[in-house]
Design an enzyme around this catalytic site. Structure first.
Site, mmCIF file in Angstrom:
data_model
loop_
_atom_site.group_PDB
_atom_site.id
_atom_site.type_symbol
_atom_site.label_atom_id
_atom_site.label_comp_id
_atom_site.label_asym_id
_atom_site.label_seq_id
_atom_site.Cartn_x
_atom_site.Cartn_y
_atom_site.Cartn_z
ATOM 1 C CB SER A 300 -7.491 6.739 -3.364
ATOM 2 O OG SER A 300 -7.525 6.527 -4.707
ATOM 3 C CG ASP A 311 4.096 -4.842 -1.405
ATOM 4 O OD1 ASP A 311 3.835 -4.901 -0.123
ATOM 5 O OD2 ASP A 311 3.118 -5.047 -2.060
ATOM 6 C CE LYS A 325 -12.125 6.087 -3.428
ATOM 7 N NZ LYS A 325 -11.526 5.669 -4.722
#
Length: 429
Positions: A300, A311, A325
């Site tokens: 999560s 990224d 998740k």
């Protein structure tokens, strides 16, 4: 075009009144934003009403209307996904207690994986972590109760109890041929979300065990303290076995290392479920070389931080693939003191990657292991040979391997990578 049958044009209230028993009508129907959604599936509602009445008439024991309706709502939500649930008063209160950071239990986050109750992560410094429970352990029994067919809420209720009481857990671990049984003593679980220390002079360690309201602020304070102890040549951000938590806190932690750019965004059906978080210019550690540790227990919000830093090419992500998740749940209180936990959106990394059921793959895969040190810690060297020539320089001071590094192979590899990045950085100056 043939006209629509009259029954399909009925409002939800009139249709329900026509088909369902009076007990069902005590629950108010929400206003639907889409007028077309007012057309309810008549045959399915008729079937529901028929099942309801048959249970009332023929079940071996008498069941009251309230129990049947709540069971229906549980089934309606649990079949959507593993994280949506109907919460009665006790379950709703239990969830509120767990989000406040203190409760009685063993300190474990659980979920359903392929229909099996599974450990998502043990929380740091709790009975579960000290007993050696690991992410993705499958829980077969809680005391004498098999978990087959057990709901998440039922499992949580069994695992919680009075501090000092014992609980026995039987788990199956990947790679093992037989189940493992451990006995734990329940404690009052007080969760500390941030810990920090210097692994060696210049190399910091920042552990975030979960994301609570003040986690971002605590991370900034910890970085500031380490920088006051001397120049930071590198930092390990440890997100292993971090089950997630508050979305805003995850964005704040990523923001501590980013000067600009997108951190995370969410997409859902309703406008209020679509959010995005971007980094602010004020940044605690914008240039410190960074290694982010992840594993199968990182879930999560922890995956949001790892994905954003990956990224944005802000650091090297090391370890093993995360849990996957990537969904957002909202806790919706109901007027009767109960509640609904409902999945309303999905997380996406800055590059548009969905975390849900995918997880974050590390840039450098390093599996869990243990550093083994020989008794002397080294082999035979020139200085050990009889009659060797002495050095004109003073002997350099040897650093002892810290206990944390001695027991943690992945952390040792992260520190080695930071040292390599520091050497390369110095040569390029």
């Amino acid at each position: 075009m043939s006209p629509r049958p009259a029954s399909l044009a009925l409002s939800p209230r009139r249709l329900m009144a026509t088909l369902l028993p009076a007990a069902l009508l005590s629950f108010p129907l929400p206003a639907l934003a889409d007028p077309a959604a007012n057309d309810l599936p008549v045959e399915d509602i008729q079937t529901f009403a028929e099942v309801f009445e048959r249970i009332k008439r023929a079940y071996v024991e008498e069941v009251d209307d309230s129990t049947l309706l709540r069971n229906a709502m549980r089934g309606m939500l649990s079949e959507l996904d593993p994280h949506s649930a109907y919460l009665d008063r006790d379950e709703f209160q239990s969830l509120r207690e767990s989000t406040q950071g203190e409760f009685g239990g063993i300190g474990i986050e659980v979920g359903m994986e392929d229909g099996q109750l599974t450990v998502i992560t043990p929380i740091d410094d709790t009975p579960a972590s000290r007993a050696g429970l690991q992410a993705r352990d499958q829980i077969l029994r809680i005391d004498d109760t098999p978990t087959d067919g057990m709901s998440l809420q039922e499992a949580v209720e069994l695992m919680r109890g009075e501090p000092g009481s014992e609980i026995e857990m039987t788990v199956m671990r990947s790679g093992e041929t037989s189940p493992i049984t451990v006995t734990l003593t329940r404690e009052v679980i007080r969760t500390e979300s941030v810990r920090s220390e210097l692994l060696e002079p210049g190399y910091g360690y920042l552990r975030v065990s979960q994301f609570q309201t003040r986690t971002g602020e605590q991370v900034n304070d910890a970085i500031g303290q380490m920088e006051r102890d001397g120049e930071l040549k590198g930092l390990v951000l440890d997100l292993r076995n971090n089950p997630g938590g508050v979305l805003q806190a995850a964005a704040a932690v990523a923001d501590a290392f980013l000067e600009d750019g997108l951190i995370v965004y969410t997409e859902g059906r309703l406008p209020n479920t679509e959010m995005s978080f971007s980094a602010k210019r004020e940044t605690a550690a914008p240039d410190v070389p960074l290694v982010i540790l992840i594993n199968g227990g990182s879930a999560s919000a922890a995956e949001i931080v790892a994905g954003a830093l990956q990224d944005q090419r802000r650091g090297v992500v090391m370890g093993t693939e995360t849990f996957g998740k990537g969904s957002v749940q909202q806790i919706m209180p109901l007027g009767n003191g109960e509640g609904v936990k409902l999945t309303t959106a999905l997380y996406f990394t800055p590059n548009g990657r969905s975390i849900q059921a995918q997880g974050i793959e590390p840039d450098v895969e390093v599996v869990r292991g243990r550093v083994e040190i020989t008794e002397s810690g080294r082999g035979v060297r020139e200085a050990d040979l009889e009659g060797h020539l002495g050095s004109r320089d003073q002997p350099r001071e040897r650093r002892e391997l810290s206990e944390r590094l001695r027991d943690d192979y992945q952390l040792g590899e992260a520190l080695n990578l930071l040292k390599a990045l520091d050497v390369v950085g110095q040569r390029n100056r």
